[in-house]
Write an enzyme that holds these catalytic residues in place. Structure first.
Site, short mmCIF file in Angstrom:
data_model
loop_
_atom_site.label_atom_id
_atom_site.label_comp_id
_atom_site.label_asym_id
_atom_site.label_seq_id
_atom_site.Cartn_x
_atom_site.Cartn_y
_atom_site.Cartn_z
N TYR A 49 -21.71 50.68 157.46
CA TYR A 49 -22.20 51.93 156.88
C TYR A 49 -23.51 51.75 156.12
CZ TYR A 49 -17.37 53.39 157.83
OH TYR A 49 -16.17 53.67 158.42
N LYS A 86 -11.59 40.35 160.84
CA LYS A 86 -11.38 40.18 162.28
C LYS A 86 -12.22 39.00 162.73
CE LYS A 86 -9.44 41.57 166.14
NZ LYS A 86 -8.00 41.32 166.38
N ASP A 123 -5.85 44.28 162.76
CA ASP A 123 -4.83 44.93 163.57
C ASP A 123 -3.43 44.57 163.09
OD1 ASP A 123 -5.45 42.35 164.36
OD2 ASP A 123 -5.33 42.75 166.51
N ASP A 131 -12.06 51.55 155.10
CA ASP A 131 -12.04 52.98 155.31
C ASP A 131 -10.77 53.38 156.06
OD1 ASP A 131 -12.71 55.63 155.55
OD2 ASP A 131 -14.53 55.31 156.73
N ASP A 159 -6.96 54.97 154.35
CA ASP A 159 -6.42 56.26 154.78
C ASP A 159 -4.99 56.10 155.31
OD1 ASP A 159 -8.61 57.64 153.98
OD2 ASP A 159 -9.38 58.06 155.98
#
Length: 342
Positions: free
Chosen positions: A132, A179, A212, A236, A240
């Site tokens: 971002y 990751k 994951d 992010d 959520d």
């Protein structure tokens, strides 16, 4: 005197922020509010400016900022939202996004069985780097040969200071999520910083998960997490998911923090919800819990705990808005929480 900059913003923002400010007033902490009512989409559409230099200076002079929501369907470019949220994050170096999640009442859990223990964790998300950061571009737009690049930025300083914060707030464990098996360059930097911080905190249990696997475990055993620390984009998504496990986005509070300066921008994460704006139907819980996080960071831990307890009691009694199982309006739900404070 403690000055709070208040940006009600757009949509349901003014409605939920009004209940948060009323709740803060009830605490009698000697707070003074500097309200920037003009920072909204109407002003941007009229002037093309999201925040003026004077606006930023006013916010900087305050001790903390409380934001309702930013976003309006009339604005068709990202310039407005980026001009408020990202400008404040970058100019004030708010490098930590703090998302605390706890299940307020069992009936809010989307999981079938909460007997193993409900979620009660903090997602510590890097807030100023990653995907971002806005670095990238495109070539041959709107053609079959279009190429688009968004560059993920990771720095040693950025990762290290985020991990410092995660270890500082840990109660029982820090879980670092990346990751690195598939994203080798940024992953290598995160793993280097992770190893250094684990060595500095030998008394704190730690765990590493790929993103994951972390997402699956959040659903399978949400109570197993204390502090999750990760990069901007993974944070992010995971924050959520965690919010939904804690009762939904209407309960999700957040703080954009600079632990070095002590400044924070606090906001509910539900957005402006223009479809229900002005109808007195918005859930004020996330805004009130964001205010609780703010006063806690300002040194009023007992007051913050009292607000959280009052919110939980009101929700358990179904004295809340319909999305949480009640039938109250925004103003009635705010009043119910303040009645529990009394």
């Amino acid at each position: 005197m403690t000055v709070i900059a208040v940006l009600p913003g757009d949509g349901i923002g003014p409605e939920v922020i009004q209940e948060a400010v009323r709740t803060l007033d009830e605490l009698d902490l000697g707070l003074t509010f500097d309200v920037l009512e003009h920072v909204n989409a109407d002003t941007f559409l009229a002037s093309g400016t999201a925040l003026t230099a004077d606006d930023v200076a006013r916010i900087q002079r305050s001790d903390a900022a409380l934001l309702g929501a930013v976003g309006d369907p009339r604005v068709t470019t990202p310039d407005y939202v980026r001009g408020v949220l990202l400008r404040l994050r970058f100019e004030l170096d708010l490098y930590v996004n703090h998302r605390a999640v706890s299940l307020l009442a069992d009936h809010l859990s989307p999981l079938k069985d909460t007997k193993r223990g409900a979620i009660d964790c903090v997602v510590v998300r890097e807030n100023s780097e990653g995907l971002y950061a806005g670095i990238g571009g495109s070539l041959r737009q709107s053609t079959p040969q279009e190429v688009a690049l968004d560059v993920e930025v990771n720095t040693y300083t950025g990762v290290s200071r985020l991990l410092d914060y995660a270890f500082d707030i840990a109660r029982s464990e820090v879980c670092m999520v990346d990751k690195s098996n598939a994203v080798p360059n940024g992953g290598r930097l995160w793993q280097r910083c992770w190893a250094e911080h684990r060595g500095r905190h030998p008394g704190t249990p730690t765990r590493h998960l790929y993103v994951d696997a972390a997402a699956m475990l959040l659903v399978a055993d949400p109570a197993s997490f204390d502090v999750i620390v990760t990069n901007n984009s993974y944070g992010d998504i995971l924050s959520d998911l965690a919010a939904e496990l804690g009762g939904g986005i209407g309960t999700a509070a957040s703080g954009n923090l600079n632990p070095t300066t002590g400044f924070g921008l606090y906001e509910p994460v539900h957005g402006s919800a223009p479809d229900i704006a002005g109808l007195n139907r918005a859930n004020p819980v996330a805004a009130i819990l964001s205010a609780a996080l703010m006063v806690e960071r300002l040194g009023h831990g007992d007051a913050a705990a009292a607000v959280r307890s009052a919110v939980a009691r009101a929700v358990i009694q179904r004295r809340c808005t319909p999305d949480l199982g009640g039938s109250l309006t925004t103003t009635e739900a705010g009043a119910a929480i303040r009645a529990e404070l009394g």
